[in-house]
Design an enzyme around this catalytic site. Structure first.
Site, PDB file in Angstrom:
ATOM      1  N   HIS A  32      12.913  -2.093  -1.124  1.00  0.00           N
ATOM      2  CA  HIS A  32      12.230  -1.638  -2.377  1.00  0.00           C
ATOM      3  C   HIS A  32      12.934  -0.372  -2.785  1.00  0.00           C
ATOM      4  O   HIS A  32      13.644   0.326  -2.235  1.00  0.00           O
ATOM      5  CB  HIS A  32      10.816  -1.153  -1.780  1.00  0.00           C
ATOM      6  CG  HIS A  32       9.830  -0.856  -2.783  1.00  0.00           C
ATOM      7  ND1 HIS A  32       9.858   0.200  -3.606  1.00  0.00           N
ATOM      8  CD2 HIS A  32       8.626  -1.544  -3.211  1.00  0.00           C
ATOM      9  CE1 HIS A  32       8.911   0.014  -4.580  1.00  0.00           C
ATOM     10  NE2 HIS A  32       8.273  -0.851  -4.239  1.00  0.00           N
ATOM     11  N   TRP A  41       0.787  -1.174  -0.061  1.00  0.00           N
ATOM     12  CA  TRP A  41       0.032   0.107   0.087  1.00  0.00           C
ATOM     13  C   TRP A  41       0.786   1.290   0.357  1.00  0.00           C
ATOM     14  O   TRP A  41       0.441   2.413   0.040  1.00  0.00           O
ATOM     15  CB  TRP A  41      -0.881  -0.161   1.171  1.00  0.00           C
ATOM     16  CG  TRP A  41      -2.248  -0.937   1.042  1.00  0.00           C
ATOM     17  CD1 TRP A  41      -2.159  -1.703  -0.007  1.00  0.00           C
ATOM     18  CD2 TRP A  41      -3.311  -1.031   2.040  1.00  0.00           C
ATOM     19  NE1 TRP A  41      -3.557  -2.255   0.096  1.00  0.00           N
ATOM     20  CE2 TRP A  41      -4.057  -2.080   1.215  1.00  0.00           C
ATOM     21  CE3 TRP A  41      -3.570  -0.504   3.005  1.00  0.00           C
ATOM     22  CZ2 TRP A  41      -5.156  -2.467   1.888  1.00  0.00           C
ATOM     23  CZ3 TRP A  41      -4.668  -0.706   3.754  1.00  0.00           C
ATOM     24  CH2 TRP A  41      -5.755  -1.742   3.389  1.00  0.00           C
ATOM     25  N   LYS A  42       2.157   1.191   0.127  1.00  0.00           N
ATOM     26  CA  LYS A  42       2.973   2.151   0.369  1.00  0.00           C
ATOM     27  C   LYS A  42       2.433   3.324   1.124  1.00  0.00           C
ATOM     28  O   LYS A  42       2.022   2.947   2.323  1.00  0.00           O
ATOM     29  CB  LYS A  42       3.079   2.907  -1.336  1.00  0.00           C
ATOM     30  CG  LYS A  42       3.723   1.539  -2.333  1.00  0.00           C
ATOM     31  CD  LYS A  42       3.945   2.093  -3.511  1.00  0.00           C
ATOM     32  CE  LYS A  42       4.589   1.094  -4.359  1.00  0.00           C
ATOM     33  NZ  LYS A  42       4.977   1.378  -5.627  1.00  0.00           N
ATOM     34  N   SER A  98       3.424  -2.463 -12.035  1.00  0.00           N
ATOM     35  CA  SER A  98       2.162  -2.256 -12.917  1.00  0.00           C
ATOM     36  C   SER A  98       1.501  -3.598 -13.446  1.00  0.00           C
ATOM     37  O   SER A  98       1.017  -3.679 -14.317  1.00  0.00           O
ATOM     38  CB  SER A  98       2.589  -1.695 -14.250  1.00  0.00           C
ATOM     39  OG  SER A  98       3.226  -0.437 -14.201  1.00  0.00           O
TER      40      SER A  98
HETATM   41  P1  13P Z   1       2.798  -0.631  -8.885  1.00  0.00           P
HETATM   42  O1  13P Z   1       1.905  -1.861  -9.032  1.00  0.00           O
HETATM   43  O2  13P Z   1       1.717   0.740  -8.744  1.00  0.00           O
HETATM   44  O3  13P Z   1       3.438  -0.375 -10.232  1.00  0.00           O
HETATM   45  O4  13P Z   1       3.873  -0.778  -7.950  1.00  0.00           O
HETATM   46  C1  13P Z   1       4.723  -1.910  -7.715  1.00  0.00           C
HETATM   47  C2  13P Z   1       5.460  -1.752  -6.596  1.00  0.00           C
HETATM   48  O5  13P Z   1       6.308  -0.976  -6.455  1.00  0.00           O
HETATM   49  C3  13P Z   1       5.091  -2.791  -5.464  1.00  0.00           C
HETATM   50  O6  13P Z   1       5.922  -2.858  -4.518  1.00  0.00           O
END
Ligand code: 13P
Length: 254
Positions: free
Chosen positions: A93, A11-12, A211
């Protein structure tokens, strides 16, 4: 170790308590998709709350400090996230390597601390676009892994996953070709077996991230050596995230 596809939402820096309803919906759906292992890594502030809601899914953190305690303002240790209910932690990450200047040596120290604290680890790696353009992506990624992983796993192989996330594919809607994903995952597998031996090296799951969406998940997850997906943007709603999980289970809604 389970060999079910592992679908993890990162979820960042997204989510307040208002997101708990999405976590509940993800958990409810995961109870029906038993062919897939589903997990989410919310921000630190939500780990405990999501853990309390979750009956099926695992909850994780997005980082931890390499130390156990002490004068580190703003940092959180592996034992602390475990205490809050985290079962795993995402480490290395690219948004931490780039945004916080984290070196692979620092990632390795965090990984060792996390394993010591009993957590599972998802170790991220991935090349920037200019490296991909110059054709040196495999060397770059394997160098990252070489420096970020401990020399031996001491039975911890089943608690480790590697996530290949090309930086240029994160949040851009662009993905490598299936052939390029397959080539990188095969190289990572060869490296892991060489480093840790057949038994440990072959059981480490290798996830793809960058993505991943409901409409490309099925073909990406069908590539050899792709053991799951690390999903950013599309993990923020239960609807899109669980459509990825559904694709991972080949449409089985059992
Ligand atoms: P996205 O799926 O938004 O490209 O992000 C990938 C990601 O960084 C998962 O850790």
């Amino acid at each position: 170790m389970s060999l079910r596809p592992y679908i993890v939402g990162n979820w960042k820096m997204n989510g307040t308590r208002a997101m708990l309803s999405e976590a509940r919906a993800i958990d409810r759906a995961a109870q029906r998709y038993m062919k897939v292992e589903v997990a989410v890594a919310p921000p630190y502030t939500l780990i405990h709350a999501v853990h309390r809601e979750a009956e099926q899914i695992a909850v994780g953190a997005q980082d931890c400090h390499p130390g156990t305690d002490g004068p580190h303002t703003g940092d959180v240790s592996a034992a602390m996230v475990a205490d809050a209910g985290a079962k795993f932690v995402i480490l290395g990450h690219s948004e931490r390597r780039e945004g916080h200047g984290e070196s692979s040596e620092e990632v390795r120290a965090k990984l060792e601390a996390a394993i010591e604290a009993g957590l599972e680890v998802i170790l991220c790696c991935g090349e920037p676009e200019k490296t991909r353009k110059s054709g040196e992506q495999e060397e770059y990624v394997l160098d990252q892994l070489r420096a970020s992983l401990p020399d031996t796993l001491d039975q911890a192989g089943e608690r480790l996953s590697v996530a290949y996330e090309p930086i240029w594919a994160i949040g851009t809607g662009r993905t490598p070709t299936l052939g390029d994903i397959g080539a990188m995952h095969a190289s990572i597998r060869t490296f892991l077996v060489e480093r840790f031996g057949e038994q440990d090296g072959s059981q480490i799951r290798i996830l793809y991230g960058g993505s991943v969406k409901p409409d490309n998940a099925r073909e990406i997850l069908a590539v050899a050596e792709v053991g799951g997906a690390l999903v950013g943007g599309a993990s923020l709603t239960a609807d899109s995230f669980m459509n990825i999980a559904l694709a991972a289970g080949e449409g089985d809604d059992q």
